[in-house]
Design a protein around this motif. Structure first.
Motif, mmCIF file in Angstrom:
data_model
loop_
_atom_site.group_PDB
_atom_site.id
_atom_site.type_symbol
_atom_site.label_atom_id
_atom_site.label_comp_id
_atom_site.label_asym_id
_atom_site.label_seq_id
_atom_site.Cartn_x
_atom_site.Cartn_y
_atom_site.Cartn_z
ATOM 1 N N VAL A 26 50.973 0.333 -68.432
ATOM 2 C CA VAL A 26 51.071 1.767 -68.121
ATOM 3 C C VAL A 26 50.198 2.154 -66.935
ATOM 4 O O VAL A 26 50.031 3.335 -66.643
ATOM 5 C CB VAL A 26 50.734 2.631 -69.352
ATOM 6 C CG1 VAL A 26 51.802 2.474 -70.417
ATOM 7 C CG2 VAL A 26 49.368 2.292 -69.938
ATOM 8 N N GLU A 27 49.661 1.154 -66.245
ATOM 9 C CA GLU A 27 48.827 1.429 -65.073
ATOM 10 C C GLU A 27 49.619 2.189 -64.014
ATOM 11 O O GLU A 27 50.772 1.874 -63.716
ATOM 12 C CB GLU A 27 48.318 0.119 -64.470
ATOM 13 C CG GLU A 27 47.497 0.319 -63.195
ATOM 14 C CD GLU A 27 47.213 -0.981 -62.462
ATOM 15 O OE1 GLU A 27 46.465 -0.926 -61.463
ATOM 16 O OE2 GLU A 27 47.747 -2.023 -62.866
ATOM 17 N N GLY A 28 48.981 3.192 -63.436
ATOM 18 C CA GLY A 28 49.572 3.918 -62.329
ATOM 19 C C GLY A 28 50.340 5.160 -62.705
ATOM 20 O O GLY A 28 50.810 5.894 -61.827
ATOM 21 N N TYR A 29 50.469 5.426 -64.006
ATOM 22 C CA TYR A 29 51.232 6.583 -64.454
ATOM 23 C C TYR A 29 50.323 7.651 -65.039
ATOM 24 O O TYR A 29 49.154 7.404 -65.318
ATOM 25 C CB TYR A 29 52.293 6.140 -65.471
ATOM 26 C CG TYR A 29 53.303 5.196 -64.870
ATOM 27 C CD1 TYR A 29 54.366 5.675 -64.118
ATOM 28 C CD2 TYR A 29 53.168 3.812 -65.022
ATOM 29 C CE1 TYR A 29 55.282 4.796 -63.533
ATOM 30 C CE2 TYR A 29 54.081 2.931 -64.441
ATOM 31 C CZ TYR A 29 55.134 3.442 -63.702
ATOM 32 O OH TYR A 29 56.025 2.575 -63.123
ATOM 33 N N TRP A 71 56.972 -1.541 -68.279
ATOM 34 C CA TRP A 71 57.445 -0.179 -68.030
ATOM 35 C C TRP A 71 58.956 -0.165 -67.799
ATOM 36 O O TRP A 71 59.660 0.713 -68.293
ATOM 37 C CB TRP A 71 56.721 0.393 -66.811
ATOM 38 C CG TRP A 71 56.999 1.842 -66.571
ATOM 39 C CD1 TRP A 71 57.992 2.383 -65.809
ATOM 40 C CD2 TRP A 71 56.277 2.956 -67.123
ATOM 41 N NE1 TRP A 71 57.947 3.754 -65.840
ATOM 42 C CE2 TRP A 71 56.889 4.135 -66.633
ATOM 43 C CE3 TRP A 71 55.169 3.065 -67.963
ATOM 44 C CZ2 TRP A 71 56.419 5.404 -66.958
ATOM 45 C CZ3 TRP A 71 54.708 4.331 -68.284
ATOM 46 C CH2 TRP A 71 55.329 5.483 -67.803
ATOM 47 N N HIS A 72 59.450 -1.152 -67.058
ATOM 48 C CA HIS A 72 60.878 -1.200 -66.727
ATOM 49 C C HIS A 72 61.657 -2.181 -67.591
ATOM 50 O O HIS A 72 62.761 -2.607 -67.221
ATOM 51 C CB HIS A 72 61.061 -1.553 -65.250
ATOM 52 C CG HIS A 72 60.517 -0.513 -64.317
ATOM 53 N ND1 HIS A 72 61.125 0.704 -64.128
ATOM 54 C CD2 HIS A 72 59.403 -0.512 -63.534
ATOM 55 C CE1 HIS A 72 60.432 1.415 -63.258
ATOM 56 N NE2 HIS A 72 59.378 0.709 -62.897
ATOM 57 N N GLY A 73 61.095 -2.554 -68.739
ATOM 58 C CA GLY A 73 61.799 -3.448 -69.640
ATOM 59 C C GLY A 73 62.093 -4.798 -69.010
ATOM 60 O O GLY A 73 61.240 -5.379 -68.335
ATOM 61 N N ASP A 74 63.307 -5.302 -69.212
ATOM 62 C CA ASP A 74 63.680 -6.623 -68.707
ATOM 63 C C ASP A 74 63.813 -6.664 -67.190
ATOM 64 O O ASP A 74 63.982 -7.742 -66.613
ATOM 65 C CB ASP A 74 65.011 -7.060 -69.341
ATOM 66 C CG ASP A 74 64.875 -7.316 -70.837
ATOM 67 O OD1 ASP A 74 63.741 -7.578 -71.279
ATOM 68 O OD2 ASP A 74 65.898 -7.244 -71.533
ATOM 69 N N PRO A 84 57.347 -0.128 -58.459
ATOM 70 C CA PRO A 84 56.401 -0.897 -57.651
ATOM 71 C C PRO A 84 55.691 -2.022 -58.413
ATOM 72 O O PRO A 84 54.713 -2.576 -57.913
ATOM 73 C CB PRO A 84 55.377 0.171 -57.261
ATOM 74 C CG PRO A 84 55.330 1.063 -58.463
ATOM 75 C CD PRO A 84 56.731 1.099 -59.011
ATOM 76 N N ILE A 85 56.170 -2.377 -59.591
ATOM 77 C CA ILE A 85 55.480 -3.366 -60.419
ATOM 78 C C ILE A 85 55.832 -4.799 -60.055
ATOM 79 O O ILE A 85 55.001 -5.694 -60.102
ATOM 80 C CB ILE A 85 55.783 -3.125 -61.917
ATOM 81 C CG1 ILE A 85 55.421 -1.691 -62.309
ATOM 82 C CG2 ILE A 85 55.013 -4.116 -62.776
ATOM 83 C CD1 ILE A 85 53.969 -1.339 -62.082
#
Length: 369
Positions: A13-16, A36-39, A46-47
């Motif tokens: 959850v970094e950055g949110y 954060w974006h699942g699969d 930006p991860i």
């Protein structure tokens, strides 16, 4: 262990913002969560390409373990030259399992640009290690892995502060370097018999300088009014905002971000100490507060977890969390701690011998009987 668990919980959850985190997870994060974006973590910006989540530690823990390895080689106090002689070769020449890459790689290939700076300045630039941090962006990069310095100087905050400032001089300057010293001091203070979350913050304040001291003080004044992190999230952010150079948009730092200043502070350390107060030193409450704060919450939770762990020991860390993190990251979380404890005992014995030799010499010098 406390630092690694905090790091792994905060990574996805970094950055949110707290609001974005709550929307994404249907409420506050209460343990290990997925990417954060699942699969789609491999490609989603930006991860990408890092697998943050599912119990994977980040570069905070990788750097912490690297510093522990330096201590196990030197088996004494460290300085900036130890970074050049031992940490730099470790980062650039020894492949290790990198959980976020799900592969073996050189740690240098994972760490952020502010950490790559160490290699560029020391290995390629041959700069004086004591001054190599000057010119680097000022952020939490040095502070995030200074917990081992606090433990080697357990129960001696002033010594931890001084040693961390020396070590961090190879990496950072200004308030980034100052935060490294204060964080190490907080960990050392947490090891004192009878230590509490309040005594830890008091010790940090007794040593902190300039904007770092002002930021910790401002956050602490707000934190003591709260006993639940939910109500503390916005007030703590408001308290640290005047000292934080990154600005309101974490992913788009302001023009003045990360530049040297005597008036400013990194955000991560004051918030970590603030959450320690809000959580009354309880590991679970402290770390979850840090995680749900968002922004650079993996580093905040790393610091908060390290201090809470130092206060109460392994028993304070939820066994389920430590098991999930160890298995997912393919790391033995006990081995680095055991190795560091052995070094700390050796260094303490050596310090005692050095102190006795000094006392004897001073007695002869002054004619004391």
């Amino acid at each position: 262990m406390g630092a690694a668990v905090g790091d792994a919980l905060g990574g996805p959850v970094e950055g949110y913002t707290p609001e974005q985190i709550a929307e994404r997870h249907g409420g506050r994060v209460r343990g290990v969560v997925g990417p954060w974006h699942g699969d789609e973590w491999r490609t989603a910006r930006p991860i990408a390409p890092y697998h943050k989540g599912d119990g994977h530690v980040t570069d905070d823990t990788l750097m912490t373990h690297a510093l522990i390895r330096v201590y196990t080689r030197v088996r004494d106090h460290l300085d900036a030259y130890a970074v050049a002689d031992h940490l730099v070769p470790d980062l650039m020449s020894a492949p290790r399992w990198i959980p976020e890459l799900e592969a073996e790689a050189l740690p240098l290939q994972r760490v952020f640009l502010a950490e790559k700076w160490i290699v560029a300045r020391l290995h390629y630039g041959h700069n004086d290690p004591r001054e190599a941090g000057v010119g680097n962006i000022v952020n939490c990069g040095a502070a995030m892995y200074m917990a081992p310095v606090g433990l080697v100087n357990a129960a001696h905050p002033a010594a931890a502060y001084a040693e961390a400032l020396d070590v961090a001089g190879a990496h950072q300057s200004s308030y980034g370097r100052e935060a490294a010293g204060v964080f190490a001091a907080a960990v050392a203070a947490a090891c004192l018999p009878g230590a509490t979350e309040t005594s830890v913050v008091d010790a940090a304040l007794s040593l902190a300088k300039d904007g770092t001291r002002a930021a910790v003080e401002a956050v602490a004044e707000v934190a003591v009014r709260h006993t639940d992190f939910e109500s503390a999230l916005a007030p703590l952010r408001a308290a640290v905002a005047p000292f934080d150079t990154v600005g309101p948009d974490y992913r788009a730092p302001s023009l003045g971000a990360r530049r040297p200043s005597r008036l400013h502070s990194i955000e991560e350390l004051p918030i970590a100490l603030g959450m320690l107060l809000v959580g009354a030193g309880d590991f679970r409450r402290t770390v979850l507060g840090a995680v749900n704060y968002g922004r650079d919450c993996d580093s905040i939770a790393t610091m908060a977890g390290a201090v809470a762990g130092a206060l109460h020991g392994e028993a304070a860390v939820p066994p389920l969390w430590s098991k999930q993190v160890a298995e997912a990251s393919r790391l033995d979380l006990h081995a680095p701690a055991t190795a560091l404890a052995e070094v700390a005992r050796e260094v303490f014995a050596r310090d005692a011998q050095r102190r006795r030799a000094h006392e004897s010499a001073f007695a002869q010098l002054t004619g004391a009987r």
